[in-house]
Design a protein around this motif. Structure first.
Motif, PDB file in Angstrom:
ATOM      1  N   ASN A  29       0.826  -1.211   0.000  1.00 41.94           N
ATOM      2  CA  ASN A  29       0.000   0.000   0.000  1.00 41.94           C
ATOM      3  C   ASN A  29       0.858   1.258   0.000  1.00 41.94           C
ATOM      4  N   TYR A  72      11.976   5.085 -10.147  1.00 44.63           N
ATOM      5  CA  TYR A  72      10.639   4.487 -10.307  1.00 44.63           C
ATOM      6  C   TYR A  72      10.734   2.991 -10.612  1.00 44.63           C
ATOM      7  N   GLN A  86       2.747   9.573 -11.572  1.00 48.32           N
ATOM      8  CA  GLN A  86       1.618   9.527 -12.507  1.00 48.32           C
ATOM      9  C   GLN A  86       2.108   9.739 -13.932  1.00 48.32           C
ATOM     10  N   GLU A 107       3.559   5.564  -5.749  1.00 52.38           N
ATOM     11  CA  GLU A 107       3.404   5.502  -7.202  1.00 52.38           C
ATOM     12  C   GLU A 107       2.347   6.505  -7.675  1.00 52.38           C
ATOM     13  N   GLU A 108       1.214   6.493  -7.018  1.00 48.87           N
ATOM     14  CA  GLU A 108       0.131   7.398  -7.402  1.00 48.87           C
ATOM     15  C   GLU A 108       0.501   8.857  -7.207  1.00 48.87           C
ATOM     16  N   GLN A 109       1.191   9.098  -6.104  1.00 49.28           N
ATOM     17  CA  GLN A 109       1.462  10.481  -5.744  1.00 49.28           C
ATOM     18  C   GLN A 109       2.566  11.123  -6.582  1.00 49.28           C
ATOM     19  N   TRP A 110       3.579  10.331  -6.910  1.00 43.88           N
ATOM     20  CA  TRP A 110       4.757  10.921  -7.536  1.00 43.88           C
ATOM     21  C   TRP A 110       5.034  10.468  -8.967  1.00 43.88           C
ATOM     22  N   LYS A 168       2.305   1.641  -3.452  1.00 41.14           N
ATOM     23  CA  LYS A 168       1.277   2.063  -4.413  1.00 41.14           C
ATOM     24  C   LYS A 168       0.928   3.528  -4.236  1.00 41.14           C
ATOM     25  N   GLN A 169       0.905   3.946  -2.989  1.00 41.73           N
ATOM     26  CA  GLN A 169       0.581   5.346  -2.708  1.00 41.73           C
ATOM     27  C   GLN A 169       1.670   6.260  -3.265  1.00 41.73           C
ATOM     28  N   ARG A 215       8.861  -0.075  -8.782  1.00 44.69           N
ATOM     29  CA  ARG A 215       8.119  -1.136  -9.475  1.00 44.69           C
ATOM     30  C   ARG A 215       8.586  -2.505  -8.995  1.00 44.69           C
TER      31      ARG A 215
END
Lengths: 185, 185
Positions: free
Chosen positions: A127, A151, A138, A133-136, A130-131, A155
């Motif tokens: 989590n 990044y 996109q 990933e979403e935050q930084w 994933k957070q 992954r």
DNA sequence: AGCTACATGTAAGGAGTTACATGATTAT
DNA sequence: ATAATCATGTAACTCCTTACATGTAGCT
């Protein structure tokens, strides 16, 4: 001896104190390389002697004095040279796998408790990843190159955590079956 | 200090010499716990002194004398006690991830070469694991319990290798893109 | 009153790697 | 001839963990 190279990598990104470098190994970079502050201070001392880094002493008001380390040309050369040498093979050291390997020695319920705890940890890790990933990340392709590389390691973390989660499910299913078979322990 | 417990696990399966125990850490069990023969001999010495194991000296013709180690009750009790204590958190130490993290420092082609090499290694590992699965674990539910537990660790290996393979693909795709962008290095 | 963040280190000991040391048998 | 397998270990060194040691500022 890769702590040296890990420190060089951090300093190649930005100058910093031992304290700050140690934080990298406790946070983001800690996913694939961990080190305590004691190790870092010791290593920085050796690296300064070897001419890979230098530092600027900075007095502060109300805080302890600090040493801001920075890479030398020699340090950067050392790092680049290391980058080109083949990396060591994977080598896990995992206690949980050892415990599962000899799981027949204890009641399945006790092993199940441990697996559930670890699954929770891996779920939280996933989590968190994933957070991030979403935050930084996109719009990865438009980020500076170093961010794009970092990044890729994120992954890896996501894939790693997912694989462990799925495996925990497999183990849990098996252990529940075992508990069903021998309810009288 | 888990080498001790790893050795106890091996001996709980069957008595053996230091040489034989060391082989476990080079082969099957080596997937999640590795140790050199030097480490094993040293550890066995300490464990014998601590009363966790005993050994029988066996003279041989044409071969060096050997010591067959076996678990004591105390050793088994130590192992079971350890089994019930919570396992340490995951902790990777991976040079390849470090190199990807600072991948921008070298030409993408050089990093790609390294990733390709590692992908080959992981592919071979996966194939080996899959072959073991087919050969020995077709009918898991009817195998002795310890084999069923060891199968779970094999499943971990399969999941782990697959996750790395997929990640390598991701990195390869990215690096090929980078090489396309700057063909003049 | 206690916790976290900042900031530095030393010391002892345990864990792990690399090099050294020996020597017979069997397979290629 | 050469390498691999069997079988044991010591020594030096590096790496990592745990405990100790100190001190301010700010928050709850």
């Amino acid at each position: 001896m890769s702590l040296k190279h890990a420190v060089l990598i951090v300093l190649q990104f930005e100058d910093g104190t031992g304290y700050e470098i140690a934080k990298w190994f406790d946070q983001g970079m800690g996913y694939f390389w961990h080190a305590s502050h004691q190790q870092v201070y010791l290593e920085l001392g050796k690296m300064a002697q070897a001419g890979l880094v230098t530092f600027t002493a900075v007095e502060q008001i109300g805080k302890p004095a600090k040493k801001i380390y920075h890479l030398t040309d020699q340090g950067l050369a050392e790092l680049k040279g290391w980058m080109l040498k083949p990396a060591k093979q994977f080598a896990l050291k995992d206690e949980l796998l050892m415990k599962v390997y000899s799981g027949h020695l204890i009641p399945p319920q006790d092993l199940l408790d441990q697996i559930l705890k670890h699954q929770t940890d891996y779920r939280e890790l996933l989590n968190k990843f994933k957070q991030i990933e979403e935050q930084w990340f996109q719009d990865v392709e438009n980020l500076p190159l170093p961010h794009q590389y970092s990044y890729l390691t994120l992954r890896n973390g996501i894939g790693y955590a997912k694989a462990w989660l799925e495996w925990c499910d497999e183990v849990i299913t098996f252990l529940k079956g075992q508990i069903g078979k021998q309810p009288s322990i």
